[in-house]
Motif scaffolding. Structure first.
Motif, short mmCIF file in Angstrom:
data_model
loop_
_atom_site.label_atom_id
_atom_site.label_comp_id
_atom_site.label_asym_id
_atom_site.label_seq_id
_atom_site.Cartn_x
_atom_site.Cartn_y
_atom_site.Cartn_z
N PRO A 1 -40.80 33.09 -10.62
CA PRO A 1 -39.90 33.81 -9.62
C PRO A 1 -38.68 33.36 -10.05
CG PRO A 1 -41.86 31.48 -8.68
CD PRO A 1 -41.53 31.89 -10.34
N ARG B 1 -37.21 26.09 -0.01
CA ARG B 1 -36.53 27.21 0.02
C ARG B 1 -34.98 26.76 -0.43
NH1 ARG B 1 -36.30 29.48 6.47
NH2 ARG B 1 -38.78 30.00 5.27
N ARG C 1 -30.31 36.15 -0.22
CA ARG C 1 -31.94 35.64 0.57
C ARG C 1 -31.93 34.89 0.64
NH1 ARG C 1 -34.07 39.46 -4.73
NH2 ARG C 1 -31.64 40.39 -4.97
N GLU C 2 -33.92 34.72 0.32
CA GLU C 2 -33.59 33.39 0.61
C GLU C 2 -35.20 33.96 0.01
OE1 GLU C 2 -36.81 32.29 4.67
OE2 GLU C 2 -34.82 33.40 4.77
N HIS C 3 -35.28 32.68 -0.85
CA HIS C 3 -37.35 33.01 -1.39
C HIS C 3 -37.66 31.31 -1.41
CE1 HIS C 3 -40.07 34.00 -4.61
NE2 HIS C 3 -39.92 32.68 -5.19
N ILE D 1 -34.71 34.43 -8.38
CA ILE D 1 -34.09 35.58 -6.96
C ILE D 1 -32.57 35.72 -8.59
CG2 ILE D 1 -32.81 35.14 -5.13
CD1 ILE D 1 -34.60 33.25 -4.48
#
Length: 181
Positions: A6, A47, A39-41, A8
């Motif tokens: 992941p 979070r 944004r969020e992930h 971002i």
């Protein structure tokens, strides 16, 4: 992308061809490649929220700004989004990390941001870059960690280990200068 974990992308002060940030439209190419500028992930019970700290300063209406005419901070739209997303995280029992390239200490007005992260009760850290040196401070009781850049630690990177109990461990690595780890 080639990354298999992941990630971002986070907007900083070098994301446009122009050094002076006059309009959010300057991020159009960035948006096409990476998506929303904030944004969020969610990763398990955590979070991660990235913000766009660039404030448009067309014709220097905010004032002279830094050496490029730039100002940093969060506009009202992002502050409202952040407040909502942190309230949602807190309601779900999640922990949160806010990520900004430019540290809040360089923002035009940090009071609203400080109030939001302090009131949310779930923010465990604010992670930043921009200063090209390591720094630790606190804002609203939340640690603000500024990490050194690749200029100082070539081929370097930071790893964030987020644990279910709310602990964060940030490890900085240098592929070039092992003594700087």
């Amino acid at each position: 992308g080639l990354l298999n974990h992941p990630y971002i992308p986070t907007v900083g002060n070098h994301e446009t061809l122009e050094a002076h940030y006059a309009s959010h439209a300057q991020l159009d190419a960035w948006r096409r490649h990476f998506g929303a500028p904030y944004r969020e992930h969610d990763v398990r019970s955590w979070r991660f929220l990235t913000v766009n700290p660039m404030l448009p300063n067309p014709d220097r209406t905010l004032g002279p700004g830094d050496s490029y005419g730039n100002y940093y901070g969060l506009d009202d739209e992002q502050l409202a989004w952040l407040r909502t997303r942190l309230a949602d995280a807190a309601a779900r029992g999640m922990k949160a990390v806010v990520v900004s390239h430019v540290p809040p200490a360089d923002w035009l007005d940090i009071a609203a941001f400080e109030e939001i992260i302090a009131r949310a009760g779930c923010v465990k850290a604010v992670l930043c870059g921009h200063w090209h040196r390591n720094n630790l401070s606190y804002l609203g009781g939340v640690p603000v960690l500024v990490r050194a850049s690749n200029v100082e630690t070539p081929f370097g990177y930071s790893m964030v280990h987020a644990y279910p109990d709310g602990r964060l461990i940030v490890v900085e690595k240098s592929q070039h200068f092992p003594y700087e780890e």
